[in-house]
Design a protein around this motif. Sequence first.
Motif, PDB file in Angstrom:
ATOM      1  N   LEU A  13       0.806  -1.253   0.090  1.00  0.00           N
ATOM      2  CA  LEU A  13       0.209  -0.023   0.045  1.00  0.00           C
ATOM      3  C   LEU A  13       0.789   1.179   0.003  1.00  0.00           C
ATOM      4  CD1 LEU A  13      -3.019   0.927   0.102  1.00  0.00           C
ATOM      5  CD2 LEU A  13      -2.667   1.054   2.721  1.00  0.00           C
ATOM      6  N   PHE A  14       1.890   1.252   0.870  1.00  0.00           N
ATOM      7  CA  PHE A  14       2.698   2.322   1.045  1.00  0.00           C
ATOM      8  C   PHE A  14       3.513   2.516  -0.538  1.00  0.00           C
ATOM      9  CE2 PHE A  14       7.016   4.193   1.409  1.00  0.00           C
ATOM     10  CZ  PHE A  14       6.739   5.189   2.125  1.00  0.00           C
ATOM     11  N   VAL A  15       3.927   1.441  -1.408  1.00  0.00           N
ATOM     12  CA  VAL A  15       4.603   1.676  -2.435  1.00  0.00           C
ATOM     13  C   VAL A  15       3.850   2.276  -3.474  1.00  0.00           C
ATOM     14  CG1 VAL A  15       5.522   0.256  -4.177  1.00  0.00           C
ATOM     15  CG2 VAL A  15       6.412  -0.205  -1.924  1.00  0.00           C
ATOM     16  N   LEU A  16       2.417   1.709  -3.319  1.00  0.00           N
ATOM     17  CA  LEU A  16       1.457   2.192  -4.624  1.00  0.00           C
ATOM     18  C   LEU A  16       1.305   3.740  -4.057  1.00  0.00           C
ATOM     19  CD1 LEU A  16      -0.675  -1.007  -5.062  1.00  0.00           C
ATOM     20  CD2 LEU A  16       1.109  -0.009  -6.747  1.00  0.00           C
ATOM     21  N   LEU A  17       1.057   4.124  -2.976  1.00  0.00           N
ATOM     22  CA  LEU A  17       0.508   5.306  -2.547  1.00  0.00           C
ATOM     23  C   LEU A  17       1.529   6.415  -2.669  1.00  0.00           C
ATOM     24  CD1 LEU A  17      -2.598   4.616   0.039  1.00  0.00           C
ATOM     25  CD2 LEU A  17      -2.580   5.026  -2.477  1.00  0.00           C
ATOM     26  N   VAL A  18       2.589   6.247  -2.184  1.00  0.00           N
ATOM     27  CA  VAL A  18       3.650   7.043  -2.047  1.00  0.00           C
ATOM     28  C   VAL A  18       4.866   6.713  -2.953  1.00  0.00           C
ATOM     29  CG1 VAL A  18       5.359   8.031  -0.163  1.00  0.00           C
ATOM     30  CG2 VAL A  18       3.200   7.668   0.610  1.00  0.00           C
ATOM     31  N   GLY A  19       5.246   5.539  -3.061  1.00  0.00           N
ATOM     32  CA  GLY A  19       6.516   5.324  -3.765  1.00  0.00           C
ATOM     33  C   GLY A  19       6.498   5.485  -5.380  1.00  0.00           C
ATOM     34  N   MET A  20       5.226   4.776  -5.753  1.00  0.00           N
ATOM     35  CA  MET A  20       4.918   4.929  -7.293  1.00  0.00           C
ATOM     36  C   MET A  20       4.945   6.573  -7.716  1.00  0.00           C
ATOM     37  SD  MET A  20       4.751   3.301  -9.730  1.00  0.00           S
ATOM     38  CE  MET A  20       3.929   2.253 -11.030  1.00  0.00           C
ATOM     39  N   PRO A  21       4.087   7.285  -7.221  1.00  0.00           N
ATOM     40  CA  PRO A  21       3.986   8.794  -7.861  1.00  0.00           C
ATOM     41  C   PRO A  21       5.452   9.355  -7.690  1.00  0.00           C
ATOM     42  CG  PRO A  21       2.138   8.363  -6.188  1.00  0.00           C
ATOM     43  CD  PRO A  21       3.039   7.096  -6.085  1.00  0.00           C
ATOM     44  N   TYR A  23       8.367   7.865  -7.815  1.00  0.00           N
ATOM     45  CA  TYR A  23       9.080   7.237  -8.883  1.00  0.00           C
ATOM     46  C   TYR A  23       8.760   7.861 -10.419  1.00  0.00           C
ATOM     47  CZ  TYR A  23      11.099   3.670 -12.064  1.00  0.00           C
ATOM     48  OH  TYR A  23      11.626   3.244 -12.921  1.00  0.00           O
ATOM     49  N   VAL A  24       7.400   8.170 -10.553  1.00  0.00           N
ATOM     50  CA  VAL A  24       7.003   8.743 -11.688  1.00  0.00           C
ATOM     51  C   VAL A  24       7.614  10.061 -11.783  1.00  0.00           C
ATOM     52  CG1 VAL A  24       4.872   9.518 -12.886  1.00  0.00           C
ATOM     53  CG2 VAL A  24       5.080   7.339 -11.832  1.00  0.00           C
ATOM     54  N   VAL A  25       7.432  10.846 -10.866  1.00  0.00           N
ATOM     55  CA  VAL A  25       7.803  12.368 -10.766  1.00  0.00           C
ATOM     56  C   VAL A  25       9.455  12.142 -11.131  1.00  0.00           C
ATOM     57  CG1 VAL A  25       8.319  14.219  -9.472  1.00  0.00           C
ATOM     58  CG2 VAL A  25       6.018  13.146  -9.504  1.00  0.00           C
ATOM     59  N   LEU A  26      10.033  11.520 -10.197  1.00  0.00           N
ATOM     60  CA  LEU A  26      11.893  11.144 -10.387  1.00  0.00           C
ATOM     61  C   LEU A  26      11.994  10.609 -11.815  1.00  0.00           C
ATOM     62  CD1 LEU A  26      14.389  11.299  -9.326  1.00  0.00           C
ATOM     63  CD2 LEU A  26      14.160   8.809  -8.558  1.00  0.00           C
ATOM     64  N   ALA A  27      11.149   9.758 -12.770  1.00  0.00           N
ATOM     65  CA  ALA A  27      11.629   9.280 -13.880  1.00  0.00           C
ATOM     66  C   ALA A  27      11.479  10.248 -14.929  1.00  0.00           C
ATOM     67  CB  ALA A  27      10.693   8.283 -13.980  1.00  0.00           C
ATOM     68  N   VAL A  28      10.283  11.086 -14.958  1.00  0.00           N
ATOM     69  CA  VAL A  28       9.921  11.999 -15.819  1.00  0.00           C
ATOM     70  C   VAL A  28      10.753  13.320 -15.687  1.00  0.00           C
ATOM     71  CG1 VAL A  28       8.277  13.508 -16.541  1.00  0.00           C
ATOM     72  CG2 VAL A  28       7.496  11.389 -15.987  1.00  0.00           C
ATOM     73  N   THR A  29      11.337  13.656 -14.556  1.00  0.00           N
ATOM     74  CA  THR A  29      12.026  14.695 -14.374  1.00  0.00           C
ATOM     75  C   THR A  29      13.495  14.188 -14.982  1.00  0.00           C
ATOM     76  OG1 THR A  29      11.070  15.418 -12.224  1.00  0.00           O
ATOM     77  CG2 THR A  29      13.359  16.135 -12.852  1.00  0.00           C
ATOM     78  N   LEU A  30      13.965  13.008 -14.713  1.00  0.00           N
ATOM     79  CA  LEU A  30      15.217  12.637 -15.154  1.00  0.00           C
ATOM     80  C   LEU A  30      15.303  12.439 -16.682  1.00  0.00           C
ATOM     81  CD1 LEU A  30      16.473  10.045 -12.684  1.00  0.00           C
ATOM     82  CD2 LEU A  30      17.354  12.328 -13.075  1.00  0.00           C
ATOM     83  N   GLY A  52      10.382  -1.220 -14.730  1.00  0.00           N
ATOM     84  CA  GLY A  52      11.602  -1.355 -14.099  1.00  0.00           C
ATOM     85  C   GLY A  52      11.504  -1.211 -12.643  1.00  0.00           C
ATOM     86  N   TRP A  53      10.398  -0.701 -12.044  1.00  0.00           N
ATOM     87  CA  TRP A  53      10.156  -0.715 -10.695  1.00  0.00           C
ATOM     88  C   TRP A  53       9.671  -1.925  -9.989  1.00  0.00           C
ATOM     89  CZ3 TRP A  53       5.578  -1.369  -8.396  1.00  0.00           C
ATOM     90  CH2 TRP A  53       4.411  -1.354  -9.297  1.00  0.00           C
ATOM     91  N   VAL A  54       9.154  -2.797 -10.925  1.00  0.00           N
ATOM     92  CA  VAL A  54       8.563  -4.087 -10.445  1.00  0.00           C
ATOM     93  C   VAL A  54       9.401  -4.982  -9.813  1.00  0.00           C
ATOM     94  CG1 VAL A  54       6.915  -5.910 -11.290  1.00  0.00           C
ATOM     95  CG2 VAL A  54       6.638  -3.462 -11.999  1.00  0.00           C
ATOM     96  N   PHE A  55      10.351  -4.995 -10.773  1.00  0.00           N
ATOM     97  CA  PHE A  55      11.362  -6.264 -10.377  1.00  0.00           C
ATOM     98  C   PHE A  55      12.034  -6.176  -9.068  1.00  0.00           C
ATOM     99  CE2 PHE A  55      11.168  -6.402 -15.050  1.00  0.00           C
ATOM    100  CZ  PHE A  55      10.593  -7.510 -15.125  1.00  0.00           C
TER     101      PHE A  55
END
Length: 88
Positions: A13-21, A23-30, A52-55
């Motif tokens: 739940l933490f990964v989906l609600l906090v980590g995933m957003p 990660y998306v912001v970081l990936a798009v920024t980079l 890549g985040w899944v594995f």
Amino acid sequence: MALSYRARRRWSLFVLLVGMPAYVVLAVTLLSHIDRLPFLAEVLVYVAVGIGWVFPLRFVFLGVGKPDPDQADDDAPARGASAPPPER
């Protein structure tokens, strides 16, 4: 060290609600700092970053949708499941 069922549910739940957003912001920024790639190469990069985040986090999500294996009463319905209707 293996995580308990309850801990995996909380971490997922933490990964989906906090980590995933995050990660998306970081990936798009980079990826925005890279010069424009050819269309097909750019699609492949975004697909690779999107998967890549899944594995690394796969172990957190394993078995989360199944009933708790440590539940004491196996005959009781799972939490959130409704009991069958009474027979007439």
